[in-house]
Design an enzyme around this catalytic site. Structure first.
Site, PDB file in Angstrom:
ATOM      1  N   GLN A 174      16.968   0.489   3.930  1.00 55.94           N
ATOM      2  CA  GLN A 174      18.251  -0.182   3.680  1.00 55.94           C
ATOM      3  C   GLN A 174      18.058  -1.696   3.593  1.00 55.94           C
ATOM      4  O   GLN A 174      18.605  -2.357   2.713  1.00 55.94           O
ATOM      5  CB  GLN A 174      19.244   0.134   4.800  1.00 55.94           C
ATOM      6  CG  GLN A 174      19.662   1.599   4.860  1.00 55.94           C
ATOM      7  CD  GLN A 174      20.667   1.832   5.983  1.00 55.94           C
ATOM      8  OE1 GLN A 174      21.599   1.062   6.172  1.00 55.94           O
ATOM      9  NE2 GLN A 174      20.467   2.901   6.738  1.00 55.94           N
ATOM     10  N   SER A 202       0.804  -1.233   0.000  1.00 50.89           N
ATOM     11  CA  SER A 202       0.000   0.000   0.000  1.00 50.89           C
ATOM     12  C   SER A 202       0.833   1.277   0.000  1.00 50.89           C
ATOM     13  O   SER A 202       0.452   2.284   0.593  1.00 50.89           O
ATOM     14  CB  SER A 202      -0.967   0.049   1.195  1.00 50.89           C
ATOM     15  OG  SER A 202      -1.788  -1.068   1.187  1.00 50.89           O
ATOM     16  N   LEU A 203       2.004   1.257  -0.619  1.00 52.12           N
ATOM     17  CA  LEU A 203       2.810   2.471  -0.673  1.00 52.12           C
ATOM     18  C   LEU A 203       2.413   3.345  -1.860  1.00 52.12           C
ATOM     19  O   LEU A 203       2.896   4.467  -2.001  1.00 52.12           O
ATOM     20  CB  LEU A 203       4.295   2.108  -0.804  1.00 52.12           C
ATOM     21  CG  LEU A 203       4.960   1.583   0.454  1.00 52.12           C
ATOM     22  CD1 LEU A 203       6.431   1.305   0.196  1.00 52.12           C
ATOM     23  CD2 LEU A 203       4.824   2.585   1.601  1.00 52.12           C
ATOM     24  N   GLU A 209     -18.136   4.615 -15.246  1.00 49.90           N
ATOM     25  CA  GLU A 209     -17.007   4.992 -14.382  1.00 49.90           C
ATOM     26  C   GLU A 209     -15.674   4.476 -14.914  1.00 49.90           C
ATOM     27  O   GLU A 209     -14.617   4.985 -14.544  1.00 49.90           O
ATOM     28  CB  GLU A 209     -17.259   4.526 -12.937  1.00 49.90           C
ATOM     29  CG  GLU A 209     -17.091   3.031 -12.662  1.00 49.90           C
ATOM     30  CD  GLU A 209     -18.321   2.183 -12.998  1.00 49.90           C
ATOM     31  OE1 GLU A 209     -19.170   2.649 -13.776  1.00 49.90           O
ATOM     32  OE2 GLU A 209     -18.420   1.045 -12.492  1.00 49.90           O
ATOM     33  N   GLU A 236       4.655  -2.444 -13.280  1.00 44.83           N
ATOM     34  CA  GLU A 236       4.541  -2.464 -11.825  1.00 44.83           C
ATOM     35  C   GLU A 236       4.471  -3.922 -11.374  1.00 44.83           C
ATOM     36  O   GLU A 236       3.675  -4.701 -11.887  1.00 44.83           O
ATOM     37  CB  GLU A 236       3.248  -1.724 -11.434  1.00 44.83           C
ATOM     38  CG  GLU A 236       3.003  -1.697  -9.944  1.00 44.83           C
ATOM     39  CD  GLU A 236       1.597  -1.211  -9.582  1.00 44.83           C
ATOM     40  OE1 GLU A 236       0.867  -0.667 -10.441  1.00 44.83           O
ATOM     41  OE2 GLU A 236       1.227  -1.413  -8.413  1.00 44.83           O
ATOM     42  N   ASP A 247       8.612 -11.280  -0.908  1.00 46.80           N
ATOM     43  CA  ASP A 247       7.502 -12.239  -0.900  1.00 46.80           C
ATOM     44  C   ASP A 247       7.902 -13.436  -1.758  1.00 46.80           C
ATOM     45  O   ASP A 247       8.455 -13.262  -2.852  1.00 46.80           O
ATOM     46  CB  ASP A 247       6.239 -11.654  -1.565  1.00 46.80           C
ATOM     47  CG  ASP A 247       5.646 -10.490  -0.788  1.00 46.80           C
ATOM     48  OD1 ASP A 247       6.092 -10.270   0.350  1.00 46.80           O
ATOM     49  OD2 ASP A 247       4.760  -9.809  -1.338  1.00 46.80           O
ATOM     50  N   HIS A 259     -20.790   0.365 -17.492  1.00 51.01           N
ATOM     51  CA  HIS A 259     -20.027   1.022 -16.425  1.00 51.01           C
ATOM     52  C   HIS A 259     -19.357   2.299 -16.923  1.00 51.01           C
ATOM     53  O   HIS A 259     -18.192   2.258 -17.350  1.00 51.01           O
ATOM     54  CB  HIS A 259     -18.963   0.066 -15.884  1.00 51.01           C
ATOM     55  CG  HIS A 259     -19.526  -1.084 -15.134  1.00 51.01           C
ATOM     56  ND1 HIS A 259     -19.673  -1.095 -13.769  1.00 51.01           N
ATOM     57  CD2 HIS A 259     -20.020  -2.266 -15.565  1.00 51.01           C
ATOM     58  CE1 HIS A 259     -20.215  -2.240 -13.390  1.00 51.01           C
ATOM     59  NE2 HIS A 259     -20.435  -2.966 -14.467  1.00 51.01           N
ATOM     60  N   CYS A 296     -25.293  -0.585 -13.614  1.00 54.59           N
ATOM     61  CA  CYS A 296     -25.339  -2.036 -13.709  1.00 54.59           C
ATOM     62  C   CYS A 296     -26.368  -2.618 -12.727  1.00 54.59           C
ATOM     63  O   CYS A 296     -27.556  -2.484 -12.961  1.00 54.59           O
ATOM     64  CB  CYS A 296     -23.946  -2.621 -13.551  1.00 54.59           C
ATOM     65  SG  CYS A 296     -23.799  -4.200 -14.419  1.00 54.59           S
ATOM     66  N   LEU A 297     -25.953  -3.192 -11.599  1.00 58.18           N
ATOM     67  CA  LEU A 297     -26.930  -3.691 -10.634  1.00 58.18           C
ATOM     68  C   LEU A 297     -27.854  -2.543 -10.189  1.00 58.18           C
ATOM     69  O   LEU A 297     -29.045  -2.749  -9.951  1.00 58.18           O
ATOM     70  CB  LEU A 297     -26.217  -4.295  -9.417  1.00 58.18           C
ATOM     71  CG  LEU A 297     -27.141  -4.907  -8.374  1.00 58.18           C
ATOM     72  CD1 LEU A 297     -27.776  -6.187  -8.883  1.00 58.18           C
ATOM     73  CD2 LEU A 297     -26.376  -5.195  -7.084  1.00 58.18           C
ATOM     74  N   GLY A 298     -27.312  -1.338 -10.085  1.00 61.27           N
ATOM     75  CA  GLY A 298     -28.106  -0.164  -9.692  1.00 61.27           C
ATOM     76  C   GLY A 298     -29.209   0.107 -10.698  1.00 61.27           C
ATOM     77  O   GLY A 298     -30.342   0.464 -10.341  1.00 61.27           O
TER      78      GLY A 298
END
Ligand code: GLN
Length: 545
Positions: free
Chosen positions: A193, A14-15, A510, A141, A148, A508, A382-384
């Site tokens: 570091q 989350s940086l 958005e 990215e 990890d 959608h 959509c569902l809305g």
């Protein structure tokens, strides 16, 4: 040949690697370069389409129908160019491809291994967009944090790519955290570091160190980081928290990030950086002349990332209207017919979010009934949109059990039903109606007002649709289909002509709103909210919340 920039992260997740990648790409675009960004995720899901938003935030859908990580949304919003299937790769996808090839016999006689087979396939995909000739620079990215276990094949592949192409063609930007210890009143460099050491242990040396910090980094501290992490002093980039994500590219530019990166990649820096449109957007963002409150009803509102693109679309559409949009998140499970007025009565507009499954459905329907009856501008996505159709079916047409077969397969009034081509599908992953489809818009409607054109294309992600058996009854009673797919006749937009602004879209919007191209449907909703507020409080009081 394209140049490659890899973005890794250390110390913690989350940086903001995604925003960093998007900001760097924006700066390079401002310098005249053709840039794209891709994300490599270390999980085994073939794509994030099967992940719950609580796990992974919103699932972003590209033009070509890939279900992807939400960072691709940032890439598109910042760069204003579409991404595609190739821009998001997961470990699951890589393995699936290699295993399928193994079954075909492509490696006959050989033991198939992480190195070289998996890393070769990662390499092929990392370099794919760079080989199209469409881009000068490809930024990749790497999801997760260095160290990890699951990210190791990616890091190893980057090492090999550097070995093949050389340091002047490939850069590594490493994001880390410089924590501030209150008791010591000091910024601490040790975690960085350690994280760089970890990266070095895989044979990777960061060229640029991006340091997330809550306090400014002194020259001494930058020097210390440079020495101990083995990077140039001008390659230690301060990354402070900003008021909005849209400030971030300009903040990095103050640190000369674009010039440093271009110099290291041996690419020319010609003339001045051109980010005029971006700067105009920010000036307008910070100087709104009015303010509206719009409710967002959804079932994942505890998690901002679940509706990321919707929040960003409101910011873009607000700027287009010189208006600050305060989005009030409302949990659909909290809404009942009895309390809905107290939750929504003060709002200038309402958006009911996309989603899947039964949870919170009745709350959404109560919200829609309230805004429909009280002339509050409404957008259902959509569902809305499907819930708006159900609400009309129940409360206007009088079909008490009107529903979607998704929630009530036994309903005798399935006004929303599964699409024909979906019925034979068994697998859940990647099988919805996905990506861009055309939509023909009826003239003289709000949809036409909003788009000012007769044919549009929008992105989809759904299995259920408006049941056309009911279309006649709906249109006669006052809810019309103002947009339809010209080939399949699927209803894409519904609206109520007698309401000030009530629009439901099966697609959608958005996913297509960007800083430079705010989405017309969101602009339309905000505009309608401004009108509603003016009617309510008078033009003079528009600045108040
Ligand atoms: N669950 C609905 C469908 O599959 C809506 C999907 C959505 O909102 N994205 O049709």
């Amino acid at each position: 040949m394209a140049k490659y920039i890899f973005v890794t992260g250390g110390v913690t997740s989350s940086l903001g690697k995604g925003i960093f990648a998007a900001s760097l790409a924006k700066l390079l675009q401002g310098r005249g370069y053709r840039v794209t960004i891709q994300k490599f995720d270390p999980y085994i899901n073939v794509d994030p389409g099967t992940l719950n938003p609580y796990e992974h935030g919103e699932c972003y859908v590209t033009e070509d129908g890939a279900e992807t990580d939400l960072d691709l949304g940032h890439y598109e919003r910042f760069l204003n160019i579409p991404t595609s299937q190739a821009n998001n790769v997961t470990t699951g996808r890589v393995y699936q491809y290699v295993i399928n090839k193994e079954r075909e016999g492509a490696y006959l006689g050989k033991t198939v291994q992480v190195i070289p087979h998996i890393t070769d396939e990662i390499k092929r995909r990392m370099m794919l967009l760079g080989q199209t000739g469409e881009f000068d620079i490809v930024i990749t990215e790497i999801g997760g944090t260095v160290g990890d276990i699951e990210a190791q094949p990616y890091v190893e592949t980057v090492r090999q790519i550097i070995w093949e192409l050389g340091h002047s063609n490939v850069l590594v930007c490493h994001l880390t955290l410089i924590p501030y210890l209150k008791s010591a009143k000091e910024l601490k460099t040790k975690p960085t570091q350690h994280s760089v050491k970890e990266l070095q242990s895989y044979g990777l040396q960061p060229d640029i160190l991006v340091c997330r910090t809550e306090h400014p980094l002194s020259d001494d501290l930058k020097r210390k980081l440079a020495i101990f992490c083995n990077v140039d002093i001008d390659s230690v980039i301060q990354a402070s928290d900003m008021e909005t994500i849209y400030d971030i590219p300009l903040e990095y530019q103050k640190e000369n990030l674009d010039k440093t990166v271009l110099r290291k990649l041996q690419l020319p820096i010609e003339g001045e950086s051109n980010l005029e449109k971006w700067k105009t957007f920010i000036t307008r963002l910070k100087n709104p002349t009015s303010q509206v409150r719009i409710g967002l009803v959804g079932k994942y509102i505890e998690l901002q990332d679940a509706y990321k693109s919707i929040f960003e679309s409101f910011i873009h559409a607000g700027v287009a209207n010189n208006c600050k949009v305060i989005v009030e998140s409302i949990h659909s499970e909290d809404l009942t017919p009895e309390n809905v007025a107290s939750h929504l009565g003060h709002l200038d507009g309402l958006l009911v979010a996309p989603g899947f499954g039964s949870r919170g459905i009745e709350g959404k329907i109560s919200a829609i009934k309230f805004v429909r009856e009280n002339n509050i501008p409404f957008l259902g996505i959509c569902l809305g949109m499907q819930m708006a159709v159900i609400e009309w079916g129940r409360n206007v047409l009088g079909f008490a059990d009107a529903h979607s077969t998704e929630m009530d397969p036994a309903s005798t009034n399935a006004v929303i039903a599964m699409m024909e081509e979906q019925k034979k599908i068994v697998n859940k992953g990647g099988t919805m109606r996905l990506g861009a489809y055309k939509c023909a818009i009826k003239s003289g409607t709000k949809a036409f007002d909003v788009y000012s054109k007769a044919e549009i294309s929008e992105r989809h992600r759904h299995r259920y649709e408006f049941n056309n058996d009911y279309l006649d009854a709906y249109e006669k009673s006052g809810m019309i289909a103002s947009g339809k797919n010209p080939d399949s006749n699927l209803v894409e937009i519904v609206e109520i002509p007698s309401h000030p602004w009530f629009v439901g879209v099966q697609f959608h919007p958005e996913l297509k709103s960007t800083v430079e191209n705010p989405h017309p449907v969101f602009i339309g909703l905000v505009k309608a909210a401004i009108e509603r507020k003016k009617d309510r409080v008078g033009a003079k009081k528009m600045q108040e919340a």
